[in-house]
Design an enzyme around this catalytic site. Structure first.
Site, PDB file in Angstrom:
ATOM      1  N   SER A  68     -13.676  42.014  -9.629  1.00 41.83           N
ATOM      2  CA  SER A  68     -12.844  41.345  -9.111  1.00 41.83           C
ATOM      3  C   SER A  68     -13.008  40.053  -8.038  1.00 41.83           C
ATOM      4  O   SER A  68     -13.715  39.510  -8.581  1.00 41.83           O
ATOM      5  CB  SER A  68     -11.619  42.409  -8.320  1.00 41.83           C
ATOM      6  OG  SER A  68     -10.484  41.836  -7.917  1.00 41.83           O
ATOM      7  N   ASP A 180      -8.638  45.330 -14.307  1.00 39.47           N
ATOM      8  CA  ASP A 180      -9.503  45.083 -13.194  1.00 39.47           C
ATOM      9  C   ASP A 180     -10.835  46.117 -13.176  1.00 39.47           C
ATOM     10  O   ASP A 180     -10.550  47.333 -13.270  1.00 39.47           O
ATOM     11  CB  ASP A 180      -9.019  45.489 -11.803  1.00 39.47           C
ATOM     12  CG  ASP A 180      -9.175  45.140 -10.410  1.00 39.47           C
ATOM     13  OD1 ASP A 180     -10.531  44.810 -10.252  1.00 39.47           O
ATOM     14  OD2 ASP A 180      -8.538  44.472  -9.802  1.00 39.47           O
TER      15      ASP A 180
END
Length: 297
Positions: A68, A180
Site C-alpha cells: 500500500s 490491498d
C-alpha cells in the site's frame, strides 16, 4: 647431491611451505539488508523518517518491499526521489490527489490518479530501472494469497497494492482480482527474503488506539483492518530480524498536513532500533582457520 637433485629438493620444500602455510583470515560478507515497509495511508509518511535515519547512519539498503503506501514510498525512494522531495510532496498531498470518487458496486473510488501521483515522485516506470530491487505486495482475492510484483510496470502493481477493499475498486491483472496487500502481507517481510535479503527490517504502522470511536465508514473499515493485522503478525513478524514501530496510532488516515510529526515519529522509532541494526552491520573478527600440518617426511 647433484645440482639437479638439490634444485628438486628446494622446489619441493617451497611447494610444501606454500601448501601448509597459515591461511589468511577471511572477513565474513556483510549482510544483505532488506527493508519492508507496511501500509497505513497518511501514516506511511513515517517511512520517510525511517529512511532519513538510515541515510544519516549510512545504513545500506540492498532490497526493498512495500504494501500500500509502503509500496508508494519504496517505489519513490528506489526510483531516486530524495527524502526532501518526498517530504514536500507529502505536505501538499490530499486524498483527492490519488483517488477519484466514482460510482461502482466494486468500490467508491478509482485509482486513475494514483499513477499520476507516482510521477510526481519519480520518473521511473519499470521495476527493472529502479536503483534498488523492489517487490510490491498485493492480495489475490480469488486465492487469498499474496501476489508479489518484481518486474514490468510499477504503476499497475502499485494500484493493486493500494486497492483498499470497499474504497478502491479491485485491479484485474493476469487473470487475478487484486486488492490491498495489507490483507495478506501488512508488512512484506517475505517479499524481501524472496529477493535475497538475509537481514530483514520491517516497519509496522498498524497501531490502534483502544476505545477510540470510529465516526465514519472509512474509519470503521480502517479500524477493522488494524484489528485484522494484529492477528496476521504471526506470519510476517518471525521473518523480520528487527521491527521498527513508529508511534502513529493517534494520527488519522488522512493526516497529510501533519507530515513533519509523522516523519519525526519514524525517526524516533528508528533511532530506538538503531543499536541492533548497527550491531548486525559491525564487522566480526573472523575465527582463525586451523593451521594445516604437513605430513611426516
Amino acid at each position: 647431491m647433484s645440482g639437479a637433485d638439490n634444485w628438486l629438493d628446494q622446489t619441493v620444500k617451497r611447494i610444501r611451505a606454500f601448501a601448509y602455510a597459515p591461511r589468511p583470515e577471511q572477513l565474513p560478507e556483510p549482510p544483505k539488508i532488506g527493508l519492508a515497509l507496511g501500509g497505513g495511508f497518511a501514516r506511511g509518511i513515517a517511512h520517510i523518517g525511517v529512511l532519513r535515519v538510515f541515510e544519516e547512519n549510512k545504513i545500506p539498503i540492498d532490497y526493498m518491499a512495500g504494501t500500500s503506501v509502503g509500496a508508494l514510498i519504496a517505489a519513490a525512494y528506489a526510483g531516486g526521489s530524495t527524502l526532501a522531495e518526498m517530504e514536500q510532496v507529502g505536505l501538499s498531498t490530499r486524498f483527492k490527489d490519488f483517488a477519484e470518487w466514482t460510482i461502482s458496486w466494486k468500490g467508491l473510488a478509482s485509482d486513475t490518479r494514483l499513477q499520476r501521483y507516482l510521477k510526481r515522485l519519480t520518473p521511473v516506470r519499470r521495476f527493472e530501472d529502479l536503483r534498488i530491487p523492489l517487490s510490491i505486495a498485493a492480495t489475490d482475492l480469488m486465492t487469498a494469497e499474496t501476489a508479489f510484483f518484481t518486474a514490468g510496470e510499477i504503476g499497475p502493481a502499485l494500484c493493486a497494492s493500494c486497492a483498499y477493499p470497499g474504497l478502491f475498486r479491485p485491479v484485474e491483472q493476469d487473470g487475478k482480482l487484486l486488492v490491498d496487500g495489507f490483507l495478506s502481507a501488512p508488512v512484506p517481510t517475505e517479499a524481501v527474503r524472496r529477493l535475497g535479503a538475509n537481514f530483514v527490517i520491517g516497519v509496522n504502522l498498524g497501531g490502534i488506539v483502544p476505545g477510540e470511536r470510529a465516526t465514519n465508514l472509512f474509519e470503521i473499515i480502517s479500524r477493522s483492518f488494524s484489528i485484522l493485522m494484529r492477528y496476521a503478525e504471526a506470519a510476517w513478524r518471525p521473518l523480520a530480524d528487527v521491527v521498527i514501530e513508529p508511534d502513529v496510532a493517534n494520527f488519522s488516515w488522512d493526516d497529510f498536513a501533519r507530515t513533519p510529526e509523522l516523519i519525526a515519529a519514524g525517526e524516533r522509532a528508528t533511532r530506538e532500533a538503531l543499536p541492533k541494526i548497527l550491531e548486525a552491520l559491525r564487522p566480526r573478527k573472523p575465527q582463525p582457520m586451523p593451521e594445516a600440518r604437513p605430513p611426516d617426511s
